[in-house]
Design an enzyme around this catalytic site. Sequence first.
Site, short mmCIF file in Angstrom:
data_model
loop_
_atom_site.label_atom_id
_atom_site.label_comp_id
_atom_site.label_asym_id
_atom_site.label_seq_id
_atom_site.Cartn_x
_atom_site.Cartn_y
_atom_site.Cartn_z
CB VAL A 126 52.23 32.97 15.37
CG1 VAL A 126 53.38 32.85 14.38
CG2 VAL A 126 51.65 31.60 15.70
N PRO A 127 54.55 35.26 16.91
CG PRO A 127 56.61 35.12 17.99
CD PRO A 127 55.45 34.28 17.54
CB CYS A 128 54.21 38.12 12.47
SG CYS A 128 52.67 38.92 12.88
CG HIS A 129 55.01 41.15 17.81
ND1 HIS A 129 54.20 40.05 18.02
CD2 HIS A 129 55.84 41.21 18.88
CE1 HIS A 129 54.51 39.49 19.18
NE2 HIS A 129 55.51 40.16 19.72
NE ARG A 130 58.46 38.02 20.40
CZ ARG A 130 58.08 36.93 21.05
NH1 ARG A 130 58.55 35.74 20.67
NH2 ARG A 130 57.25 37.01 22.07
#
Lengths: 208, 176
Positions: free
Chosen positions: A177-181
């Site tokens: 789940v791309p919270c790095h984006r």
Amino acid sequence: MTLDPSPDLAEVNQLLTPTFGDVEPALASLHARLARDAQLLHTLDVAYRVVDSPVGKLLLAATDRGIVRVAFERENHTDILQVLANTISPRILEAPTRLDNAARQLDEYFSGIRKEFDLVLDFRLTRGFRLSVLQHLPRIAYGETESYAEVARAAGSPNAVRAVGSACATNPLPVIVPCHRVVKSDGSFGGYLGGSEAKRALLTLEAA
Amino acid sequence: MQPRQLATKKPFEAVVQEQGATVLRVCRAVLGVHDADDAWSDTFLAALQSYPALPAGANVQAWLVTIAHRKCVDHLRAGNRRALPTDNPPEQSSRLGIPGGGHPELLDAVAHLPPKQRQAVAYHYIAGMPYKDIAELLGVTPEAARRSGADGVKALRAALAPKPVLAHSSPKGDSK
């Protein structure tokens, strides 16, 4: 010679060790058999494995509903497993097969082959607004970013910018789940539970 | 309302890592190497099943040895019943050599003890269980349990003591 010498533990163990001491080789296959049997009998509530990645060792954990936790090394895997034991169930075993698919997809992602994950996820470790934030994140495309404010708007609470920050900081499924984006409005990276180096590495990978 | 800390329990994986070797030694002492693997598997599978119900502060090793005892008894009974080879032999690859290698005389010595002595020796000396608990498991008095343990050790010592006749003493230092 004493009549009834009371032998101590150490001595008798020494006596027995040559026969029973060499149990390690058998234990590895017994462990694998236990993991397999437990899976078949549905007594394994959380299966986990640890995989290598460019951002360090990742702990992957899954319930029978799906992937429930991805954890960076700096979060301390032992601590994470204890938290899973406390919050989900202590019936936890290292049982790699349940995570074969996730491991393969992560591998493809880190090789730049995979742009999105096709995995069943178990979001039970999050709820409420944080959950709606996390559910929005996969809609940020690979290689793109959004600001915390944009995510707040998308999640239906434009004023909840800080809450978006804490949703990302407590994301139980980072990378997948791309919270790095999610980055700061001024373009700087912002914090990351895997460390800012990891966030930079992921965004650099996706920009390539 | 209970404080959370009292309710915490280690992940079962940690239990397997910490206790797996001891339980396998216990099973081997009671059943011999051949059946020990099945007893170990039965033990940990049953333990995993009921782990959530184990009180958080409980003595995990004593709990496991108690389960292992029951599973070993099942195997001993099955072994006694079994006049013919079993219909469905356990599915496992054979390991080469004798686990623990090079000391068949010791395996033999343990195997020749009466079951109660083997159990008492295993539970007391391998698992460190007090005789009063062993007495409960075996359904005997603590004195009888203590005697079984002592007799078992005495028999092992006698069987393993360097023989006065030195003809068969060579295996001792061979592997070094």
